[in-house]
Design an enzyme around this catalytic site. Structure first.
Site, PDB file in Angstrom:
ATOM      1  CD  GLN A  82      45.112   9.520 -60.798  1.00 31.72           C
ATOM      2  OE1 GLN A  82      46.075   8.786 -61.235  1.00 31.72           O
ATOM      3  NE2 GLN A  82      44.994  10.525 -61.082  1.00 31.72           N
ATOM      4  CD  GLU A 101      46.337  15.939 -63.895  1.00 35.60           C
ATOM      5  OE1 GLU A 101      47.646  15.898 -64.333  1.00 35.60           O
ATOM      6  OE2 GLU A 101      45.741  14.902 -63.986  1.00 35.60           O
ATOM      7  CG  ASP A 110      54.981  16.334 -64.972  1.00 29.97           C
ATOM      8  OD1 ASP A 110      55.382  15.334 -64.438  1.00 29.97           O
ATOM      9  OD2 ASP A 110      54.516  17.257 -64.197  1.00 29.97           O
ATOM     10  CG  ASP A 124      53.000  18.356 -59.544  1.00 29.90           C
ATOM     11  OD1 ASP A 124      53.210  19.118 -60.137  1.00 29.90           O
ATOM     12  OD2 ASP A 124      53.770  17.240 -59.643  1.00 29.90           O
TER      13      ASP A 124
END
Lengths: 296, 296
Positions: free
Chosen positions: B43, B118, B167, B98
């Protein structure tokens, strides 16, 4: 060339309202249709039908309430004080031209006198006609409409009300007076000796100074002080605060009872809206300590 | 001519990010500076320093978290499951690049194993360097970072975790898989026999269909189901939902205890975040009834 109503612009083939209230954050709503537009003696009044939130009341280019979420704010600013007071027979609503507060207050049979003071008749007329989801198209004969300045209306009132609800817009322009110490002082006088007032006191995150100021001013005039929150999706910051000043001790929230029909409010939520996030509880504890220091 | 980073534009003499995610509602943030920009394999990743909210993590042009309010989301998605589970020794975090969830989870001494999965290493690197208020600049050696696809990571895990926290970003693009039944089923297998999972399940007002779908899917796999809310000021709609699926009965919220240092969360708020607005409670009651009908 097409004449666009004030505050609206065309972009990407659509009609848009962009709120210009804040310098660093702008929210733009795609608009289906302009349902109402009038330059009243006080402000520019529109009802815009939006794609995302349905019809919205827009004053001087700023969204005040929407058909989609207006009930949250109106239920929470009304049912908390009406439930906290044991017998609210005489109620004064200042502002609240969208009639959403009056719609909630008439649910209480004990409310025999409901004075609604809105400076701008155009807001009431537009809301009743184009936002019945919010206004409820009220015809309850307990409500007396006073199209006059709320600040002046309360100046000569003495111990007349059980509950006063201040449903103001943001503290800029005409509504600024509704955040002043003198005004709160007049509310204090207008309340019976067990009366209480509530006002919207802005976002504890984005407008913390305004919230603190209201809390301090109301705390300097009333012996009992409360603050609760609700979520208002279309207000910047989402989390919104409401401040209560009371002449009588506030009940334990866990003992509140509520049996009205509502979309957002229920007994559990009313009991728990006084539970505050850690940063906010800490801030209020500091305020309370400094108010106590002034008193002693 | 000035080269502007993707998604940014100049207007009124300032630099702006306009979120383009929704067709009918656009939020624009005035930007001070571009702190980080990289096209990762997954991304477009930026850290933008904004006037209103400080540094913000922006993925493919959509704000994910901000220095000003990121702690609210991160505390509420972490402390509720960590408190609801009586002894969360082994914790899996999926997403959360994050590092804000990991920052909260390390506050629990009993958490001996913390796997953080992640997919995009660039998000972790950028957040640690430019958003220490959110990431906490973590160097706790209980955390193991896995830069891989969370969906694949859990496929072969069997009864390894006490708590799994999902998340994710919104259910578009790569994160869409994190809202699928197959994924929840793999989480179910990866949890110990008294384990529980939690995921963000979008706004109960603006994304009610996504929320209902998560609730139904998780409810079809886990015997115990919970839903709580928090306010996230920078997410559209403000009110945000989190769904818990558990293999063990959930405790009475009034019995939760909490003693960690936090900005938003406190014991009172954790106990009360399960109190839902009337419309939402009604919706979940209907869902629960239809889930029961399927079971019987």
């Amino acid at each position: 060339m097409e004449r666009l109503p004030k505050y609206l612009h065309r972009s990407q083939g659509g009609l848009w309202l962009t709120e210009d209230e804040r310098d660093n954050l702008k929210i733009s709503y795609r608009i289906k249709d302009v349902l109402f537009e009038e330059d009243s003696p006080y402000q520019h009044v529109m009802i815009l039908d939006s794609h995302e939130f349905g019809p919205m009341l827009v004053l001087d280019g700023v969204v005040q309430t929407t058909s989609m979420d207006g009930h949250i704010y109106n239920e929470m600013i009304s049912h908390v004080p009406m439930t906290v007071h044991s017998r609210p027979e005489s109620v004064l609503i200042i502002g609240g031209g969208d009639c959403g507060v009056a719609k909630e207050v008439v649910k209480y049979e004990e409310a025999q006198r409901i004075d609604m003071v809105e400076i701008d008749e155009a807001v009431v007329r537009a809301s009743k006609q184009y936002m019945p989801e919010v206004s409820g198209n009220l015809s309850d004969n307990r409500i007396r409409y006073h199209y006059t300045d709320g600040v002046k209306f309360v100046q000569d009132k003495c111990e007349e009300y059980d509950v006063i609800i201040v449903d103001s817009s943001d503290p800029v322009g005409p509504a600024q007076m509704l955040f002043e110490l003198d005004f709160y002082d007049n509310l204090q006088s207008a309340l019976k000796d067990d009366g209480l007032m509530v006002c919207q006191s802005q976002s504890p995150i984005l407008h913390q100074e305004v919230m603190k100021q209201s809390y301090e001013r109301i705390g300097s005039l009333f012996p009992y002080l409360g603050l609760y929150t609700a979520v208002v999706p279309t207000y910047p910051g989402g989390l919104w605060s409401f401040t209560i000043g009371s002449k009588q001790e506030l009940p334990n929230p866990d003992e509140l009872t509520f049996d009205k029909d509502a979309i957002y409010a229920n007994e559990d939520l009313l009991r728990r809206c006084f539970s505050l996030p850690a940063f906010l509880q800490k801030l209020l504890d500091e305020e309370t300590a400094s108010l106590a220091a002034v008193d002693s």
